[in-house]
Each structure stands twice: as C-alpha cells, then as structure tokens.
Design an enzyme around this catalytic site. Structure first.
Site, PDB file in Angstrom:
ATOM      1  CB  ILE A 229       1.259   1.419   4.141  1.00 56.84           C
ATOM      2  CG1 ILE A 229       1.556   1.286   5.639  1.00 56.84           C
ATOM      3  CG2 ILE A 229       0.612   0.137   3.637  1.00 56.84           C
ATOM      4  CD1 ILE A 229       0.372   1.510   6.546  1.00 56.84           C
TER       5      ILE A 229
ATOM      6  CB  SER B 296     -10.045  -0.711   6.496  1.00 58.38           C
ATOM      7  OG  SER B 296     -10.774  -0.297   7.626  1.00 58.38           O
TER       8      SER B 296
ATOM      9  CB  ILE C 287       1.670  -1.991 -15.859  1.00 59.47           C
ATOM     10  CG1 ILE C 287       2.197  -2.692 -17.109  1.00 59.47           C
ATOM     11  CG2 ILE C 287       1.668  -0.483 -16.084  1.00 59.47           C
ATOM     12  CD1 ILE C 287       1.629  -4.042 -17.408  1.00 59.47           C
TER      13      ILE C 287
ATOM     14  CB  THR D 265      -1.978   8.455  -7.405  1.00 58.71           C
ATOM     15  OG1 THR D 265      -2.388   8.314  -6.041  1.00 58.71           O
ATOM     16  CG2 THR D 265      -2.685   7.442  -8.275  1.00 58.71           C
TER      17      THR D 265
ATOM     18  CE1 TYR E 168      -6.507   6.790   9.426  1.00 55.79           C
ATOM     19  CE2 TYR E 168      -7.001   5.553  11.417  1.00 55.79           C
ATOM     20  CZ  TYR E 168      -6.381   5.648  10.186  1.00 55.79           C
ATOM     21  OH  TYR E 168      -5.653   4.585   9.708  1.00 55.79           O
TER      22      TYR E 168
ATOM     23  CE  LYS F 137       4.799  15.357  -1.318  1.00 58.36           C
ATOM     24  NZ  LYS F 137       3.660  15.543  -0.435  1.00 58.36           N
TER      25      LYS F 137
ATOM     26  CB  SER G   3       3.798   5.355   8.571  1.00 57.87           C
ATOM     27  OG  SER G   3       2.523   5.792   9.019  1.00 57.87           O
TER      28      SER G   3
ATOM     29  CB  VAL H 137       2.679   0.338   9.504  1.00 52.90           C
ATOM     30  CG1 VAL H 137       3.862   0.954   8.780  1.00 52.90           C
ATOM     31  CG2 VAL H 137       2.389  -1.055   8.967  1.00 52.90           C
TER      32      VAL H 137
ATOM     33  CE  LYS I 159      -8.142   4.626   7.042  1.00 54.56           C
ATOM     34  NZ  LYS I 159      -7.684   4.355   5.696  1.00 54.56           N
TER      35      LYS I 159
END
Ligand code: NAP
Length: 509
Positions: A26, A255, A50, A54, A279, A60, A336, A334, A283
């Site tokens: 994401i 979140s 701009i 990170t 987790y 990476k 991932s 999603v 959240k």
C-alpha cells in the site's frame, strides 16, 4: 546550494508529502496514486509535488525511487498518447532510511529531514539527483507496519465463513494465527527472543513499536517541519505556499478496517505483548489516539505531544495555528505481503477478496493502488473540504464499487460510531449519507457530491455484524479510553527519549 527545482517563480505551489513503508504494498500504491491524483488535480507547471519515501535500507530506497520514476515515465507516455503532458519535471522524489523499531534511527531520520540536504530526483528522465533541504512537510502518511502473524487458523476460518458469511469473514476475519510475545530492543531494533509474556525493562512489544510507537516518536521529532502553511507574506510563520492553500500540516495514520472493537485493546497489555492479536491492538490504538486527540477531555494530555521540544513558546501553550491536524484512514482489504501465505493460499485469498467485492462488500479494493485512495484523498483535499466534512473526527476507509471504482467512505469504530455522534442513523439518502436530513448548510453531504455512489456511501453497508448504534455512555467511555491511551503514550515517549539520549551520549546508539 542551488535553488530548489520546486522554486520556479513566486507563484510556485509546493506540496511536501512523506510516506513510511513505501517500498511495497500500500505504501508504494500511495506514492503512485499521489503522483497521479496530484498531477490530475494540479495541472499547472508551477504546482510541485515532493514525495519523500522511507524504507528500511538504502537498497530499498533506491529501488523505490526507481519504481516511482518508472511509474512517472509510464504515466507521461499515457498522457502523451492522449496529446497531453503531466509536466513530470514538477514531481520530485527523495528517500531516506527509517526503521521504526530502532528509535535512534527514528530520531536520526527526523534530524536528517530537518537539517540535511536530501538527494532529490526530479522528473521522469535519468537525470542525477541534486541536494536540497526541504522547508516543511505538508503531510506525513504513517503507513509502515507489520502483522506479527504466523498463518491461518483453518478451523476458525471455517466457522467464520459458515456463521458470518464470506463478506464478514473476509473483512473482519477471526482466522489469523499469531504466536504473540514478539519483543524488540528499541535501542538497536533487534528482536528479543525468549523474553515474551511480560513487559520487561528495556524491551517493547514489536508490533506496537513498528505500527504505533515508532511513528509516534517520529511525528513528535518532526514537529518543526509540520508547521503548516500560511499565505500571508508578512506572517512570521510563513514558510511556503502549499498547492492546497493555507492550513495546518496533516498527520495521516493508516489503520485497519477490522480492528474496531473494544476487545481489541487492553490497557493492561498496552504494548500487546501477551495477546495473540497484537496487530489488532495496535490498529485499535491508532483509531483511539487519532480520533480523540483534540477532544476536550484529552487535549490537555495530548498537548505536549504537539509541542516541539525546541519550541520557544515558554508559556507551555500550543500555538493552534501551527499544530498539525490528525487524521485516520484505512485501506480496506488489500492482497499484500503483510499476511504470510504461500503462493497457492495467496491465489485463493485473492479470489476470495474479489468474490467478496463482487458480492457487494464496499471494503475490498484488493489492489494496493486502489487501497491507497483514502490516505491520498486526505493528503490532497483542500483544508476547507476536509473541514466541511469534519474529517478529523471520521475514520476514512478506501472503498470500491463492485466494478472496482474507488471512493472514500466513512468507517465505523466502536465507541465512536461514524462521526462520534450519539444515536446516528444508519440509513441515508442521496442527499445525506449519514442522517437522511439536510446538512446544516442545506447543501447535503459533501461526500455524496464527490462520490455519486449513494448505495456505497450508506453507513449500513459493510458494517460489522453485531455493531451497535452509538450511545452516550459508550461515547464517554471512548473519550476516557483516549485520555488513558494518550497518557501512557506520552509517558513512554518521555521515558524512551531519555533512554535514547543516554545511549547516544554513551556512544551505544
Ligand atoms: N493489506 C491490507 O489488507 C491492510 C489492511 C488494513 C491495514 N493495512 C495497513 O496498511 C499498511 C501497509 O500494509 P501492506 O499491506 O502494504 O503491507 P506490506 O506490503 O508488508 O508493507 C509494509 C511496509 O512497512 C514496512 N515496515 C515494516 N516494519 C517496519 C519497520 N520496523 N520500520 C519501518 N518500516 C517497516 C515494510 O518494509 P520492509 O519491506 O522492509 O519489510 C513495508 O514497506 C500497514 O500499516 C497495514 O497495517 C493493510
């Protein structure tokens, strides 16, 4: 130092956005979507974006910048085919290293952003970078995170699907298996093995540190850059012009749609060390912190967090004009790498998520790019649009129609409802997606104007099974929970700032 490439004339309008965990999933989708939605909404050659990403390593970071430049090349080729141009030279990219579980690295990243020139890559070509210091950050999107899961609990999956149905089971799953007790040494970022089960001196819950605490410390250290913009040229607060107009800087938390319940967070296990649902705890804490930050009963406790350590306001008060605004979003579901699955299970998982969307779930964007819509929307809306929606008091979810058209939708949080309004009605109309009544200005819900999909904006759509309409008792409890959470976060922030300071003095960090 040469003039910055975004300073092309007095009318230059610039937007500085930082995204954490941008090398995959994401986070990468957010950066790509930021570029696309910004260039579409701000076509002028003097509007500059701009994007500072990170990642956890220099390799990476390089790869992320390359991928974003390639995205720009592709999008420019598409625009050229339609006899248009994005004017890609107004897109600038930089990337820095940040490990949220390594607090000295968090402070170092903030210092680098504040004081050192970053290697800025401009446009879609292969031009080398040039060094520039960034003047401010308009938005920081706190996306990086870990799950801490080990795999699927098959029995739970079966009962979840049988008793709750596929849409509920794929949105609010009860089948994620975890070991629990994951710990990290925040002075080195190294995992601590075999010490699980209790809070111990010098270690921290790893999922808590990666998802919440590292970001929290980072935001505080970045405050001098998060001063917002003011168009008035004779104001001493003026540090630039934003492409979105004047307004406070934005702290945007990522979140999750699923961790909305009271049982997801316990003050007795604040760092989620004993629970198997670290987790979900992180959240839920994200929601609580973001939605309560400015409430009357919480603001006196959250105020020191929003005051920079080197702020010269000696009376201890915050300057409201420069206090960043906090928002919370989620990407829906999603596919991932966040959840560890082999290729076969991943393919099944993806199929189940599309199936859920086709069956009518509003919470299944499935791809990272679509899941990025809510965070990007918050970062790119003019302040007046966010204020008209009382956006700081809503958890904004990424949503799609059956056909995959993206929209942004209000999401429910236990103890807060959809907007913190007691007894809020669930059904809605074209005009007002929440109450069915006219909005105070008589023009209707601004969200319904932005997204003409009334059936998807309904609050009743995509709701968790068993969710209850907000009562004043629950609303009060939520505010008290917010106060307690802010108190503990502030205590931890001060404690760890001192530990990092000592470690640095002694040359250990
Ligand atoms: N996928 C979903 O359905 C879903 C649903 C709800 C919420 N979310 C949230 O969306 C965000 C992104 O998730 P995703 O699905 O895109 O997962 P992802 O592909 O695994 O991306 C996670 C990102 O966070 C970075 N990260 C992990 N630990 C970090 C640390 N200690 N310091 C700095 N960066 C760190 C990862 O870097 P490395 O590559 O170096 O590991 C990676 O860039 C997370 O906050 C997640 O909770 C996702």
């Amino acid at each position: 130092m040469p003039a910055a490439p975004w300073d092309n004339g007095a009318a230059a309008k610039q937007l500085f956005v930082l995204v954490t965990g941008a090398n995959s999933g994401i986070g990468l989708g957010i950066c790509q979507r930021l570029i696309d939605d910004f260039t579409a909404a701000h076509p002028s050659t003097s509007d500059h974006l701009i994007v500072i990403t990170t990642t956890r390593s220099a390799a990476k970071s390089r790869q992320t910048t390359d991928q974003l430049r390639q995205h720009l090349v592709t999008q420019e080729a598409r625009a050229a085919a339609a006899k248009s141009s994005l004017n890609p030279d107004r897109i600038h990219l930089a990337s820095i290293e940040l490990d949220l579980c390594n607090l000295p690295s968090v402070y170092a990243a903030a210092e680098r952003l504040r004081f050192s020139p970053l290697s800025i890559y401009t446009g879609a070509g292969k031009a080398a970078s040039s060094p520039h210091v960034i003047p401010r950050l308009d938005s920081v999107i706190f996306n990086a995170g870990i799950g801490g899961w080990t795999g699927i609990g098959w029995w739970n999956l079966l009962t979840n699907v049988l008793f709750d149905g596929i849409q509920q089971a794929t949105t609010f799953p009860t089948c994620k298996a975890a070991l629990g007790g994951l710990l990290v040494d925040p002075l080195t970022g190294k995992e601590v093995k075999g010490a699980g089960g209790a809070e111990k001196e010098g270690v921290m819950g790893q999922v808590f540190c990666a998802n919440i605490f590292g970001h929290y410390v980072f935001a505080h250290a970045l405050l001098p850059l998060l001063r917002g913009t003011d168009e008035s040229s004779n104001s001493n607060k003026t540090i630039g012009h934003s492409a979105l107009g004047p307004g406070p800087a934005r702290i945007i938390w990522e979140s999750s749609v699923e961790a909305v319940g009271w049982n997801n967070l316990s003050l007795d296990d604040f760092q989620a060390i004993n629970t198997l649902a670290a987790y979900e705890s992180s959240k839920r804490l994200t929601d609580v912190l973001a939605l309560t930050a400015g409430l009357k009963g919480v603001a006196p406790i959250s105020a020191p967090f929003f005051k920079a350590d080197d702020d010269d306001n000696t009376d201890g008060s915050n300057n409201d004009d420069t206090t960043p605004a906090t928002y919370v979003t989620h990407p829906g579901v999603v596919c991932s790498t966040l959840f560890p699955l082999n290729w076969f299970c991943f393919a099944l998982y993806q199929f189940a998520m599309y199936l859920s969307r086709w069956l009518g779930s509003p919470w299944h964007p499935v791809t990272a790019y679509k899941g990025a819509v809510a965070a990007v929307w918050v970062a790119l809306q003019p302040q007046s649009a966010l204020d008209a929606l009382d956006a700081q008091h809503v958890k904004w979810g990424a949503s799609t129609t059956r056909g995959g058209t993206t929209l942004v939708k209000r999401s429910e949080v236990e103890g807060w409802g959809f907007r913190g309004i007691v007894g809020e009605e669930l059904q809605s109309t074209n005009v007002d997606s929440i109450t069915g009544k006219a909005w105070s200005d008589g023009k209707g819900d601004p969200l319904a104007e932005m997204y003409p999909y009334p059936a998807y904006l309904l609050n009743s759509r995509g709701r968790k099974k068993g969710a209850a309409t907000l009562t004043s008792e629950r609303r009060q409890e939520f505010e008290v929970l917010g106060r307690d959470c802010w108190q503990e976060m502030e205590r931890l922030r001060k404690e760890w700032a001192e530990r990092v300071r000592k470690a640095r003095e002694e040359g250990h960090a």
